[in-house]
Scaffold this active site. Structure first.
Site, PDB file in Angstrom:
ATOM      1  N   THR A  34     -22.722  10.619  37.226  1.00 58.41           N
ATOM      2  CA  THR A  34     -22.706  12.060  36.615  1.00 58.41           C
ATOM      3  C   THR A  34     -24.039  12.650  37.556  1.00 58.41           C
ATOM      4  OG1 THR A  34     -21.439  12.073  34.194  1.00 58.41           O
ATOM      5  CG2 THR A  34     -23.740  13.889  34.505  1.00 58.41           C
ATOM      6  N   ARG A  38      -8.717  14.100  30.770  1.00 57.55           N
ATOM      7  CA  ARG A  38      -9.487  14.237  29.262  1.00 57.55           C
ATOM      8  C   ARG A  38     -11.008  14.639  30.028  1.00 57.55           C
ATOM      9  NH1 ARG A  38     -15.224  11.789  30.846  1.00 57.55           N
ATOM     10  NH2 ARG A  38     -16.079  10.592  29.085  1.00 57.55           N
ATOM     11  N   THR A  72     -26.397  12.232  31.082  1.00 54.84           N
ATOM     12  CA  THR A  72     -25.500  11.097  32.056  1.00 54.84           C
ATOM     13  C   THR A  72     -25.835   9.906  31.292  1.00 54.84           C
ATOM     14  OG1 THR A  72     -25.452  10.352  33.725  1.00 54.84           O
ATOM     15  CG2 THR A  72     -27.660  11.413  32.874  1.00 54.84           C
ATOM     16  N   GLY A  73     -24.116   9.481  31.663  1.00 50.43           N
ATOM     17  CA  GLY A  73     -24.471   8.421  30.323  1.00 50.43           C
ATOM     18  C   GLY A  73     -22.835   8.432  29.950  1.00 50.43           C
ATOM     19  N   HIS A  74     -22.565   7.740  29.150  1.00 50.23           N
ATOM     20  CA  HIS A  74     -20.568   7.511  28.458  1.00 50.23           C
ATOM     21  C   HIS A  74     -20.354   8.736  27.713  1.00 50.23           C
ATOM     22  CE1 HIS A  74     -17.973   6.023  25.029  1.00 50.23           C
ATOM     23  NE2 HIS A  74     -17.695   5.461  26.360  1.00 50.23           N
ATOM     24  N   GLY A  75     -19.779   9.687  28.194  1.00 51.17           N
ATOM     25  CA  GLY A  75     -19.271  11.733  27.752  1.00 51.17           C
ATOM     26  C   GLY A  75     -19.609  11.042  26.281  1.00 51.17           C
TER      27      GLY A  75
END
Ligand code: GLY
Length: 326
Positions: free
Chosen positions: A187, A215, A238-241
């Site tokens: 991202t 999604r 940024t990272g796990h949405g």
């Protein structure tokens, strides 16, 4: 006469006080980046930071600067945004992006958009040309067409690396590799401040490998992926949405700064708290209204960069802050 002189002196003082060094700080995604991808990411974030900085130095706005920086990473296969985006379970690219201007809190976003080279530019059009903050799927693509945004041929945003990541995911599930659901990375985002203290933030993503079709992610959600307020600061995450969205990470950092934390304290504190409450990792870049920076991540790595005058600052490892003349 005396009061006129006093007002003049006060406004000159305010002008001098407000004059700060313009900065465009970018990230190229938090996650479990393998060694083989490190140099690609560093080259890409340095290029994006330099392009964004040039926009500000040439008199462009903070919105133009963050858009330009993010576009450069959307064009770069090293990142999970635009070309090089990860694939959903159908093998398709579906992208999210958002952008926000700190002076008036205007924002725009797109989600589940297809076959557009620069979702961040479409997000900016949503901000500037519609009364809405988010357009989704077919409606977002129809809006792009109406605005004259060129579409790219179906499949042309799919990279070889993204295909391999999906094949791997189908075989082994969430395996923690760079582009699997667990190790999502790439991202991209940018935050900018100009010499008058005006702020903007922008974030763009392809999401996570093997996601369900349709999604949406944190990246398109104001307060999760992106936030900017000239009275406080600007953030891109940024990272796990799913975790970031549940924690409202961007706004959690803004909240900490509003309560007196510096940009770096606020970024570290919110990320630590998120890690304590939710299972997955993240990263964020922050600029405070006074131009202080916050760069932090709970993942293994996160590529970041910014330029000040003729010096490029960058890193990807915890504790790394490399400087080089440009
Ligand atoms: N943070 C990007 C995503 O989970 O889609």
């Amino acid at each position: 006469m005396e009061s006129f002189v006093l007002i003049l002196v006060i406004s000159l003082f305010a002008e001098i006080r407000c004059k700060m060094e313009p900065i465009v700080l970018v990230h190229g995604g938090a996650g479990d980046i393998p060694d083989s991808r490190v140099s690609l990411k560093i080259t890409g974030v340095k290029k994006a930071a330099s392009l964004g900085y040039k926009v500000l130095k040439n008199g462009g706005s903070v919105v133009e600067a963050v858009e330009e920086a993010v576009k450069s990473m959307e064009d770069d296969e090293a990142f999970n945004a635009g070309y090089g985006s990860v694939l959903n379970l159908d093998g398709d690219v579906e992208m999210d992006a958002s952008i926000m201007l700190g002076s008036n809190l205007l924002s725009g976003g797109v989600t589940v958009v297809k076959d557009i080279a620069h979702p961040i530019s479409l997000a900016r059009l949503v901000m500037e040309k519609t009364p809405h903050f988010l357009l989704a799927g077919a409606g977002a693509n129809r809006f792009a067409k109406e605005q004259g945004v060129p579409s790219v041929p179906p499949g042309s945003l799919v990279s070889k690396y993204a295909k391999e990541a999906l094949e791997h995911f189908m075989k082994y599930g969430d395996n923690g590799t760079e582009m699997s659901g667990v190790g999502e990375v790439g991202t991209v985002g940018a935050v900018a401040i100009d010499s008058k203290g005006r702020l903007a933030a922008a974030t763009s993503t392809g999401g996570i490998t093997g996601k369900m079709a349709g999604r949406s992610s944190d990246t398109c959600i104001i307060g999760s992926g992106t936030y900017a307020d000239d009275n406080v600061g600007a953030v891109s995450t940024t990272g796990h949405g799913e975790s970031i969205a549940r924690f409202c990470l961007a706004h959690a950092i803004i909240y900490e700064m509003r309560n007196g934390s510096s940009a770096s304290e606020a970024t570290a504190k919110a990320l630590k708290e998120m890690k304590g409450r939710l299972p997955n990792t993240a990263g964020a870049i922050t600029i405070s209204k006074s131009g202080e920076l916050g760069i932090d991540f709970t993942s293994r790595r996160m590529a970041w960069a910014y330029q000040v005058k003729d010096e490029m600052h960058f890193g990807i490892e915890h504790g790394q802050h490399t400087k080089e003349k440009v």
